[in-house]
Design a protein around this motif. Structure first.
Motif, short mmCIF file in Angstrom:
data_model
loop_
_atom_site.label_atom_id
_atom_site.label_comp_id
_atom_site.label_asym_id
_atom_site.label_seq_id
_atom_site.Cartn_x
_atom_site.Cartn_y
_atom_site.Cartn_z
N ILE A 191 23.28 8.47 -3.59
CA ILE A 191 22.99 9.45 -4.65
C ILE A 191 21.54 9.91 -4.62
O ILE A 191 21.19 10.93 -5.22
CB ILE A 191 23.33 8.89 -6.05
N HIS A 192 20.67 9.19 -3.90
CA HIS A 192 19.26 9.52 -3.84
C HIS A 192 18.85 10.25 -2.56
O HIS A 192 17.71 10.72 -2.46
CB HIS A 192 18.41 8.26 -3.95
N LEU A 193 19.73 10.35 -1.59
CA LEU A 193 19.28 10.70 -0.25
C LEU A 193 19.43 12.17 0.11
O LEU A 193 18.50 12.80 0.62
CB LEU A 193 20.02 9.84 0.78
N ALA A 230 0.84 -1.21 0.00
CA ALA A 230 0.00 0.00 0.00
C ALA A 230 0.87 1.25 0.00
O ALA A 230 0.57 2.24 -0.70
CB ALA A 230 -0.93 -0.01 1.21
N ALA A 231 1.96 1.26 0.79
CA ALA A 231 2.86 2.40 0.82
C ALA A 231 3.52 2.62 -0.53
O ALA A 231 3.70 3.76 -0.99
CB ALA A 231 3.92 2.21 1.90
N ALA A 268 16.36 11.45 -8.26
CA ALA A 268 15.24 10.52 -8.09
C ALA A 268 15.64 9.12 -8.51
O ALA A 268 16.47 8.93 -9.41
CB ALA A 268 14.03 10.99 -8.91
N HIS A 269 15.07 8.11 -7.85
CA HIS A 269 15.31 6.72 -8.24
C HIS A 269 14.74 6.48 -9.64
O HIS A 269 13.60 6.86 -9.94
CB HIS A 269 14.61 5.75 -7.28
N GLY A 270 15.53 5.82 -10.48
CA GLY A 270 15.04 5.50 -11.81
C GLY A 270 13.78 4.66 -11.80
O GLY A 270 12.84 4.90 -12.57
N VAL A 271 13.72 3.65 -10.93
CA VAL A 271 12.56 2.77 -10.89
C VAL A 271 11.32 3.53 -10.42
O VAL A 271 10.21 3.25 -10.86
CB VAL A 271 12.82 1.54 -10.01
N TYR A 310 11.10 7.38 -0.97
CA TYR A 310 11.04 6.16 -1.76
C TYR A 310 12.05 5.13 -1.25
O TYR A 310 11.77 3.93 -1.25
CB TYR A 310 11.31 6.47 -3.24
N GLY A 311 13.20 5.59 -0.79
CA GLY A 311 14.18 4.66 -0.22
C GLY A 311 13.64 3.94 0.99
O GLY A 311 13.92 2.75 1.20
#
Length: 296
Positions: free
Chosen positions: A204-206, A45-46, A221-224, A194-195
């Motif tokens: 690199i995302h944080l 759900a998250a 942003a995360h690619g996925v 998202y992490g």
């Protein structure tokens, strides 16, 4: 979660001692497996919320909506992330996991996978490929139900390093600009949020500081996540999209305002930042291009 945390620590410790691009580098031949289990309703759900997938409607007596309906096409990739980290942080894996950049992804669902089905997940490294900016590894994930292959993905991850060879890479997209469909405001903490949902806490995302250590001016942003957000916008009916191919052209620096664009049929899509003119003509920077196939 404990094993994933251990993998993250191991990756941080071992990455400085790995030297991508060295001659004769080989991949481990291990095939890692997670035993068959259904997706946990809470994390699912998250994930749906942060990626923009609608919660499935509950039928009479069906219980929680989060535990019903087809899985988002990208979700088995997230479920297999602990396996990915375990293999990538192994001593015999030749690339440093810290700073790896996701460059492309292909996903094929042989049929819609339901949220309450027990998935057995298998992951392995397929090949190393020279890239003009370093070395790229292809990782394969497979999902089975009762022994039958129902879903599979291939992903490219780039370890950036100095190289004298031109290497191989995908050609720049020369297709006409797609018409704008929606504009999204992406917050600066999207990578951290998202992490927390996906387990992918690559520095690199944080934060801007940790991203700058790997050559990015801000967190990206995360690619996925970008692929999943595009699929959530494109999927008219849950489970309708059966396959996707996406290429990550340029990182999305957070925070950002981005435009989702698609052809009228919704089979080709792109994510871009518009030019300062705000014309909506696709003259800005392209972050992602992709295409989908749908059930007939």
């Amino acid at each position: 979660m404990t094993s994933l945390s251990a993998s993250l620590v191991r990756g941080a410790v071992t990455s400085p001692f790995k030297h991508p691009g060295r001659p004769g580098a080989t991949l481990p031949t291990d095939r890692l497996t997670l035993p068959a289990t259904p997706a946990a309703p809470g994390p699912l759900a998250a994930y749906r919320r942060i990626c923009g997938f609608p919660a499935p409607e509950s039928g009479p007596g069906s219980g929680s909506a989060s535990a019903s309906g087809p899985l988002p096409l990208t979700y088995p990739h997230v479920l297999a992330f602990p396996l990915t980290m375990r293999l990538m942080t192994a001593r015999r894996f030749p690339l440093p996991v810290v700073g790896l950049v996701h460059t492309w992804i292909e996903i094929v669902a042989r049929r819609p996978v339901q949220s309450d089905e027990s998935l057995e997940l298998t992951l392995y490294a397929e090949k190393l490929t020279p890239h003009r900016r370093g070395t790229e590894v292809t990782m394969v994930t497979e999902a089975r139900v009762a022994g039958a292959l129902v879903w599979e993905s291939r992903s490219g991850y780039l370890s950036r390093h100095a190289t004298n060879a031109a290497g191989s890479t995908r050609e720049a997209d020369g297709s006409p600009a797609l018409p704008a469909v929606a504009e999204w405001q992406l917050p600066g903490d999207l990578g951290r949020r998202y992490g927390a949902v996906s387990g992918d806490r690559n520095p690199i995302h944080l934060h801007p500081l940790t991203a700058r250590l790997f050559g990015f001016p801000r967190a990206i942003a995360h690619g996925v996540w970008t692929v999943a957000r595009c699929l959530a916008e494109a999927d008219g009916q849950p489970g309708e999209i059966r396959s996707v191919r996406a290429d990550f052209r340029a990182p999305v620096l957070l925070p950002a305002t981005v435009t989702y664009a698609a052809d009228p049929a919704g089979n080709a899509f792109a994510l871009r930042s518009e030019s300062s003119s705000g014309s909506g003509t696709g003259s800005g920077r392209v972050h992602l291009t992709g295409s989908v196939t749908r059930t007939s």
